[in-house]
Design an enzyme around this catalytic site. Structure first.
Site, PDB file in Angstrom:
ATOM      1  N   GLY A   1       7.515 -19.222  -2.717  1.00  0.00           N
ATOM      2  CA  GLY A   1       7.585 -18.555  -3.947  1.00  0.00           C
ATOM      3  C   GLY A   1       8.501 -17.281  -4.135  1.00  0.00           C
TER       4      GLY A   1
ATOM      5  N   ASN B   1       1.076  -8.237   2.078  1.00  0.00           N
ATOM      6  CA  ASN B   1       0.535  -7.515   1.310  1.00  0.00           C
ATOM      7  C   ASN B   1      -0.698  -6.603   2.239  1.00  0.00           C
ATOM      8  OD1 ASN B   1       0.674  -5.214   0.027  1.00  0.00           O
ATOM      9  ND2 ASN B   1       0.344  -6.642  -1.782  1.00  0.00           N
TER      10      ASN B   1
ATOM     11  N   LYS C   1       0.253   2.080   2.081  1.00  0.00           N
ATOM     12  CA  LYS C   1       0.720   1.339   1.429  1.00  0.00           C
ATOM     13  C   LYS C   1      -0.943   0.427   0.507  1.00  0.00           C
ATOM     14  CE  LYS C   1       3.049  -2.915  -1.140  1.00  0.00           C
ATOM     15  NZ  LYS C   1       3.928  -3.631  -0.535  1.00  0.00           N
TER      16      LYS C   1
ATOM     17  N   ASN D   1      -2.869   1.162  -2.802  1.00  0.00           N
ATOM     18  CA  ASN D   1      -2.971  -0.274  -3.211  1.00  0.00           C
ATOM     19  C   ASN D   1      -5.215  -0.170  -3.536  1.00  0.00           C
ATOM     20  OD1 ASN D   1      -1.258  -1.667  -3.627  1.00  0.00           O
ATOM     21  ND2 ASN D   1      -0.994  -2.398  -1.574  1.00  0.00           N
TER      22      ASN D   1
ATOM     23  N   ASN E   1      -5.075  -0.437  -7.368  1.00  0.00           N
ATOM     24  CA  ASN E   1      -5.332  -1.838  -8.024  1.00  0.00           C
ATOM     25  C   ASN E   1      -6.312  -2.287  -8.060  1.00  0.00           C
ATOM     26  OD1 ASN E   1      -2.937  -1.939  -6.834  1.00  0.00           O
ATOM     27  ND2 ASN E   1      -3.295  -3.998  -5.569  1.00  0.00           N
TER      28      ASN E   1
ATOM     29  N   SER F   1      -0.453  -5.529  -8.765  1.00  0.00           N
ATOM     30  CA  SER F   1      -0.252  -6.644  -8.188  1.00  0.00           C
ATOM     31  C   SER F   1      -1.693  -7.687  -8.706  1.00  0.00           C
ATOM     32  CB  SER F   1       0.006  -6.993  -7.213  1.00  0.00           C
ATOM     33  OG  SER F   1      -0.271  -6.485  -6.056  1.00  0.00           O
TER      34      SER F   1
END
Ligand code: NAP
Length: 308
Positions: free
Chosen positions: A9, A105, A187, A191, A195, A255
């Site tokens: 990807g 992630n 992280k 997130n 997010n 994301s």
């Protein structure tokens, strides 16, 4: 050095192209015969700069998981929810000397894989590089960043110098850390704070400044959760860090929001899902986090997307 990239990807192609540019022996491991046939119709892995002014194609070889070739270096470049099944397909090809880099992630998938591969050196990565696919097997390098790398298993081993040198020579900006878990937890918390709200309010990161009370309260909960989880370093200055990320990425879509906008499954279970499970296990007091998870799941369900 020989590399196998499982997951062709955005990031998998970005890594594959840069390693191939340095004449390394690189193989893609594709999902099935259909993907292999599709790849064989292309000029190879494409890599473009952010403006898409220059594209280079690398005629990298591709194979399927049952190929008998042993794997020396494996980059697992699929989404967190695919990681366990993907590694299981190639586990028999790993040797005692193999090294596996996990690009996923969030948290949770890395630990499952380390348990599946107790005798393999698994390096977890925390990447701030950004890439997207212009078309299958053609990655656009949208954002320069850094890749923190470190052993998942805390038993001290010397850094994998040869691997790090190869990455650096291939312009993959790897930085070794003896404490990758701190990076991953930090992280994760950032997130969690950013997010889900960008999905719930369907907004760019910068627009979150309207919800500062909610974000600050969420940061307080996350900070306590990190401390209870034995991650006091990752907890330090969390609120400040979250606001600085929001400011620096004001014009970006997170994301998770991009996944939702493209009708793709999100990595929710490895971000807020992981944090909620951790909080329940530690009997933490995180009502805002749990309410956020429920609200996020409702939005995903309304969009017809998986809620895990
Ligand atoms: N892209 C970024 O900018 C970025 C930045 C930082 C971190 N990350 C993290 O890096 C990880 C990878 O992200 P990505 O954006 O590169 O994902 P992606 O573009 O969705 O690529 C994942 C690839 O893995 C393939 N795959 C999944 N299971 C497989 C299997 N069993 N065998 C072979 N191939 C398999 C998928 O194939 P199918 O298409 O057939 O499913 C897909 O081509 C994620 O955890 C993401 O959060 C990404």
């Amino acid at each position: 050095m020989s590399w196998h990239i499982l997951g062709a990807g955005s990031l998998g192609c970005l890594w594959a192209a840069r390693l191939a540019a340095q004449q390394h022996c690189v193989h893609l491991i594709l999902r099935n015969a259909k993907a292999l046939a599709r790849y064989q119709q292309t000029p190879g892995v494409g890599l473009s700069d952010a403006q898409r002014q220059h594209t280079t194609y690398y005629p990298i070889r591709a194979q399927l998981a049952p190929d008998p070739q042993p794997i020396q270096h494996l980059l697992l470049a699929c989404k967190a929810y695919d990681a366990q099944a993907a590694i299981a397909q190639v586990a028999h090809r790993l040797t005692r000397d193999s090294q596996v880099i996990l690009l996923q992630n969030g948290l949770g998938s890395q630990q499952v894989i380390q348990q599946l591969l107790p005798n393999t050196r698994c390096l977890a990565a925390s990447s701030t590089e950004g890439a997207y696919l212009a078309e299958p097997f053609h990655s656009v390098f949208a954002g320069q960043g850094q890749v923190w790398l470190g052993d998942l298993d805390s038993s001290a081993q010397p850094p994998p110098e040869a691997l790090l040198e190869q990455c650096t020579a291939a312009s993959i900006p790897c930085v070794w850390t003896s404490d990758i878990l701190t990076q991953l937890w930090r992280k994760l918390a950032i997130n969690c704070a950013i997010n889900p709200l960008t999905v719930i309010y369907n907004c760019q990161n910068g627009e979150l400044s309207r919800y500062s009370t909610q974000i600050n309260a969420l940061c307080d909960e996350l900070q306590l959760l990190l401390c209870r989880s034995g991650q006091p370093e990752a907890a330090q200055g969390l609120q400040h860090l979250v606001w600085s990320v929001i400011e620096k990425t004001a014009a970006n879509s997170s994301s998770m929001r991009q996944d939702v906008l493209h009708q793709r499954r999100t990595e929710i279970s490895y971000i807020t899902g992981f944090a909620c499970t951790q909080s329940l296990q530690l009997r933490g007091d995180t009502p805002i986090l749990h309410a956020l998870q429920t609200q996020l799941q409702e939005v995903l369900q309304a969009q017809g997307l998986p809620t895990i």
